[in-house]
Design a protein around this motif. Structure first.
Motif, mmCIF file in Angstrom:
data_model
loop_
_atom_site.group_PDB
_atom_site.id
_atom_site.type_symbol
_atom_site.label_atom_id
_atom_site.label_comp_id
_atom_site.label_asym_id
_atom_site.label_seq_id
_atom_site.Cartn_x
_atom_site.Cartn_y
_atom_site.Cartn_z
ATOM 1 N N ASP A 210 0.793 -1.225 0.164
ATOM 2 C CA ASP A 210 0.119 0.028 -0.055
ATOM 3 C C ASP A 210 0.879 1.268 -0.044
ATOM 4 O OD1 ASP A 210 -2.478 1.311 0.116
ATOM 5 O OD2 ASP A 210 -2.507 1.575 1.941
ATOM 6 N N LYS A 211 1.908 1.281 -0.899
ATOM 7 C CA LYS A 211 2.718 2.203 -0.879
ATOM 8 C C LYS A 211 2.535 3.163 -2.460
ATOM 9 C CE LYS A 211 6.063 0.832 2.298
ATOM 10 N NZ LYS A 211 7.504 0.312 2.578
ATOM 11 N N PRO A 212 2.786 4.231 -2.554
ATOM 12 C CA PRO A 212 2.505 4.809 -3.737
ATOM 13 C C PRO A 212 3.366 4.684 -4.972
ATOM 14 C CG PRO A 212 3.203 6.613 -2.212
ATOM 15 C CD PRO A 212 3.011 5.174 -1.336
ATOM 16 N N VAL A 213 2.864 4.534 -6.096
ATOM 17 C CA VAL A 213 3.839 4.187 -7.158
ATOM 18 C C VAL A 213 3.575 5.085 -8.495
ATOM 19 C CG1 VAL A 213 4.411 3.001 -9.411
ATOM 20 C CG2 VAL A 213 3.738 1.941 -6.949
ATOM 21 N N VAL A 214 4.561 6.233 -8.852
ATOM 22 C CA VAL A 214 4.450 7.461 -9.653
ATOM 23 C C VAL A 214 4.773 6.537 -10.973
ATOM 24 C CG1 VAL A 214 5.077 9.525 -10.514
ATOM 25 C CG2 VAL A 214 4.892 8.960 -7.983
ATOM 26 N N ALA A 215 4.004 6.880 -12.263
ATOM 27 C CA ALA A 215 4.764 6.543 -13.566
ATOM 28 C C ALA A 215 4.135 7.620 -14.608
ATOM 29 C CB ALA A 215 3.806 5.283 -13.652
ATOM 30 N N GLU A 216 5.412 7.938 -15.310
ATOM 31 C CA GLU A 216 5.054 8.993 -16.251
ATOM 32 C C GLU A 216 5.290 8.508 -17.570
ATOM 33 O OE1 GLU A 216 7.666 12.560 -14.427
ATOM 34 O OE2 GLU A 216 8.910 10.877 -14.188
ATOM 35 N N CYS A 217 4.617 9.161 -18.666
ATOM 36 C CA CYS A 217 4.282 8.938 -19.771
ATOM 37 C C CYS A 217 4.462 7.502 -20.165
ATOM 38 C CB CYS A 217 5.874 9.620 -20.508
ATOM 39 S SG CYS A 217 5.970 9.675 -22.161
ATOM 40 N N TYR A 218 5.312 6.886 -21.085
ATOM 41 C CA TYR A 218 5.444 5.431 -21.462
ATOM 42 C C TYR A 218 5.840 4.758 -20.546
ATOM 43 C CZ TYR A 218 3.672 5.543 -26.162
ATOM 44 O OH TYR A 218 2.902 5.661 -27.154
#
Length: 274
Positions: free
Chosen positions: A155-163
């Protein structure tokens, strides 16, 4: 204790601002940052991302300010990215079912994954940096998927950008094969902003032409009937928070994505942009 953030980068080229943006937010908060690449090679920015004069064909304008270009170049010259963690050395590789002694091998695989999950307890969030490089060595990288799944289970955040958002669509538990963004709201590189030609990578003399897959279509399918893909075409920025995921459409969203990560970690933000 200072929060600890894991940054995942491609070895085939990241977009400068898409690292600089979230990294600046983490640095401002005094967070500890750890960088990792698929095999431990030093990540390198895509040359157009260091050029303020480069005109992005779909948008018909420059997408890199002189200030951001300078910051990305300075980061590349620094020693911060010199010795990234090797994901291949850290996370086990799932054995083929055809391998001799498969049952014992898969048992060992899951034991090793449990050890990795224990190590990840010291991290507070993950950032998957975008650009064209992730198409090559992150999107369908099973080891990267296991890291994402471990963060989700914790339950920890995941940032994902673009591709880099493709990694979320393809990260699936082997039991049910359902995408972890099924039912979620996400953004990612939209069809209108895809190149018709000129998709390139660092370290190889190869023009792929258009991207090998339209990320928007994958995200629309992966989010399913109860989730939604948001392209926000025409809006200068597109960042979606649907906890534990923070997704950013493309380059102009990098600093906002970093800001939202901080709000998630410090203020309990769970929803934004939809």
């Amino acid at each position: 204790m200072s929060k600890k953030i894991l940054f995942i980068l491609s070895e085939y080229g990241y977009w400068g601002e898409e690292l600089v943006g979230p990294l600046a937010a983490c640095d401002e908060q005094g967070y500890q940052t750890v960088f990792a690449t698929p095999t431990g090679k030093r990540p390198v920015p895509l040359p157009p991302s260091l050029d303020p004069g480069y005109i992005d064909p779909p948008l018909g304008r420059s997408v890199t300010t002189p200030e951001v270009a300078a910051a990305a170049a300075e980061l590349d010259r620094s020693g911060r990215l010199d010795n990234p963690v090797s994901i291949a050395d850290w996370v086990p590789d799932r054995p083929y079912n055809s391998e001799s002694g498969f049952l014992r091998r898969i048992e060992a695989y899951y034991r090793e994954l449990d050890e990795v999950a224990e190590e990840l307890r010291s991290f507070d969030a993950m950032v998957i940096v975008g650009g064209s490089g992730p198409i090559v060595d992150l999107a369908n990288n099973g080891r990267v998927h296991e890291l994402i799944l471990a963060f989700k289970r914790a339950d920890k955040p995941v940032v994902a950008e673009c591709y880099g958002v493709a990694c979320l669509a393809f990260a699936r538990d082997w039991e049910d094969r359902a995408s972890i963004i099924d039912g979620k709201h996400v953004t990612g590189h939209c069809k209108e902003y895809d190149y018709k030609d000129g998709t390139g990578f660092v370290g190889v003399e190869f023009n792929m032409g258009p991207p090998p897959y339209p990320l928007e279509y994958i995200l629309r399918d992966a989010t399913g009937p109860t989730g939604r893909y948001h392209g926000n075409v025409g809006h200068e920025t597109s960042v979606i928070v649907d906890y534990p995921f923070i997704t950013a459409r493309s380059t102009p969203d990098s600093f906002l994505a970093g800001q939202k990560l901080v709000e998630v970690l410090e203020s309990g933000l769970r929803r934004y942009g939809w």
